[in-house]
Design a protein around this motif. Sequence first.
Motif, short mmCIF file in Angstrom:
data_model
loop_
_atom_site.label_atom_id
_atom_site.label_comp_id
_atom_site.label_asym_id
_atom_site.label_seq_id
_atom_site.Cartn_x
_atom_site.Cartn_y
_atom_site.Cartn_z
N SER A 178 0.81 -1.21 0.00
CA SER A 178 0.00 0.00 0.00
C SER A 178 0.84 1.27 0.00
N SER A 179 2.11 1.18 0.48
CA SER A 179 2.95 2.37 0.56
C SER A 179 3.79 2.57 -0.69
N THR A 180 3.57 1.74 -1.70
CA THR A 180 4.39 1.83 -2.90
C THR A 180 4.15 3.14 -3.65
N ILE A 181 5.23 3.81 -4.01
CA ILE A 181 5.16 5.03 -4.83
C ILE A 181 5.26 4.67 -6.30
N GLY A 182 6.11 3.70 -6.59
CA GLY A 182 6.27 3.28 -7.98
C GLY A 182 7.41 2.29 -8.11
N MET A 183 7.66 1.87 -9.35
CA MET A 183 8.71 0.90 -9.64
C MET A 183 9.74 1.51 -10.60
N ARG A 184 11.00 1.21 -10.34
CA ARG A 184 12.07 1.67 -11.22
C ARG A 184 12.68 0.45 -11.91
N TYR A 185 12.75 0.52 -13.24
CA TYR A 185 13.26 -0.58 -14.04
C TYR A 185 14.60 -0.17 -14.67
N LYS A 186 15.59 -1.04 -14.55
CA LYS A 186 16.91 -0.79 -15.13
C LYS A 186 17.39 -2.04 -15.87
N GLU A 187 18.06 -1.80 -16.98
CA GLU A 187 18.62 -2.92 -17.73
C GLU A 187 19.91 -2.48 -18.42
N TRP A 188 20.88 -3.38 -18.45
CA TRP A 188 22.14 -3.15 -19.14
C TRP A 188 22.38 -4.33 -20.08
N LEU A 189 23.04 -4.08 -21.20
CA LEU A 189 23.28 -5.19 -22.12
C LEU A 189 24.52 -4.94 -22.97
N ILE A 190 24.96 -6.03 -23.60
CA ILE A 190 26.05 -5.97 -24.56
C ILE A 190 25.50 -6.47 -25.89
N ARG A 191 25.48 -5.58 -26.87
CA ARG A 191 25.00 -5.96 -28.19
C ARG A 191 26.13 -6.61 -28.99
N PRO A 192 25.80 -7.46 -29.94
CA PRO A 192 26.84 -8.05 -30.79
C PRO A 192 27.60 -6.94 -31.53
N GLY A 193 28.91 -7.08 -31.59
CA GLY A 193 29.73 -6.08 -32.24
C GLY A 193 30.33 -5.05 -31.30
N THR A 194 29.86 -5.02 -30.05
CA THR A 194 30.40 -4.07 -29.07
C THR A 194 31.87 -4.39 -28.78
N ARG A 195 32.70 -3.37 -28.84
CA ARG A 195 34.13 -3.55 -28.60
C ARG A 195 34.37 -3.76 -27.11
N LEU A 196 35.08 -4.85 -26.75
CA LEU A 196 35.28 -5.18 -25.34
C LEU A 196 36.75 -5.42 -25.02
N TYR A 197 37.08 -5.09 -23.78
CA TYR A 197 38.39 -5.42 -23.20
C TYR A 197 38.15 -6.51 -22.17
N ALA A 198 38.99 -7.54 -22.16
CA ALA A 198 38.83 -8.64 -21.21
C ALA A 198 40.18 -9.01 -20.61
N LEU A 199 40.24 -9.10 -19.29
CA LEU A 199 41.42 -9.55 -18.57
C LEU A 199 40.99 -10.69 -17.65
N GLY A 200 41.65 -11.83 -17.77
CA GLY A 200 41.29 -12.96 -16.94
C GLY A 200 42.22 -14.13 -17.20
N GLU A 201 41.73 -15.32 -16.93
CA GLU A 201 42.52 -16.53 -17.15
C GLU A 201 41.98 -17.29 -18.35
N VAL A 202 42.85 -17.59 -19.29
CA VAL A 202 42.47 -18.36 -20.47
C VAL A 202 42.75 -19.83 -20.20
N HIS A 203 41.81 -20.71 -20.55
CA HIS A 203 42.00 -22.15 -20.36
C HIS A 203 41.35 -22.90 -21.51
N ASP A 204 41.68 -24.18 -21.60
CA ASP A 204 41.10 -25.04 -22.64
C ASP A 204 40.44 -26.27 -22.02
N ALA A 205 39.92 -26.12 -20.81
CA ALA A 205 39.35 -27.24 -20.07
C ALA A 205 38.19 -27.91 -20.81
N ILE A 206 37.44 -27.13 -21.62
CA ILE A 206 36.31 -27.72 -22.34
C ILE A 206 36.60 -27.90 -23.82
N GLY A 207 37.85 -27.67 -24.21
CA GLY A 207 38.23 -27.80 -25.62
C GLY A 207 38.67 -26.48 -26.21
#
Length: 258
Positions: free
Chosen positions: A174-203
């Motif tokens: 009953s005390s609700t004023i409203g709802m706020r909706y947020k969304e973030w996404l990565i579209r195909p073709g978006t240029r990305l930087y990635a730092l992590g561990e590379v492995h071939d455990a699944i091929g």
Amino acid sequence: MWLVGLVVVALAVAGFFWMRRTRSELHAMIGTETSTIDELEELRRISDELGARGGFRRTAEVVGAAHPRPEGLLTAALSEAPCVWYRYQVERIYEQVEQRDGRTRRVRKTETVSEHTSEEGYALIDEQGRTIGIAPAGTKPEGVEQSVERFEPHNGGGGGFGFQLGGFNFGNRSSTIGMRYKEWLIRPGTRLYALGEVHDAIGPLVLGKPQEKGHFILAAKTERQLREERTKRHRLLAIGVPVAFVAGAALTIFDLVR
């Protein structure tokens, strides 16, 4: 007053650990050279020849364009836009009656009622058309597109409110004023930087969160931007943390010895 001092000290301690992590991430980016996918494939081939097939692991940073997994693109939950990754959050804005010092007042608050981050993997593709898998592992990429940012006021009759998302019903408030909706996404073709561990455990080669210690950074930004942001953050924290700690400790001690 002493309670305020303890809160400030606690914030200073949290800031100290954030400063350490920021410095560690900066050093990881500086100390890791950007690899091409061909270079990583060659290192994996050497590892296979040495009898370590499926056991290749190496910290690396890679740059490329977001590319969908073999099963195809995802559909973002709120915007229904085609993407390779998405995250959404739904917040309820409400008022709550509080009693303090014999006075009644209405306080506006926010609570998260639903959130989700896609777990499906995707890939990065370079200029030569070579791909490497990305295992997001719940990581929130930096600098990605915000596809939804909207507030819907509660105009229901009788003071009740409800909404449904993904099969979950979030009841009447009953005390609700409203709802706020947020969304973030990565579209195909978006240029990305990635730092992590590379492995071939699944091929195929996959870049993801390190099995042990290390950092996993995904961002729709350049390495230069990421370094500059962390350098600036570290400088600010290096100044703010000691000041906050001394101020908080002084407030606490002053109040206790008064």
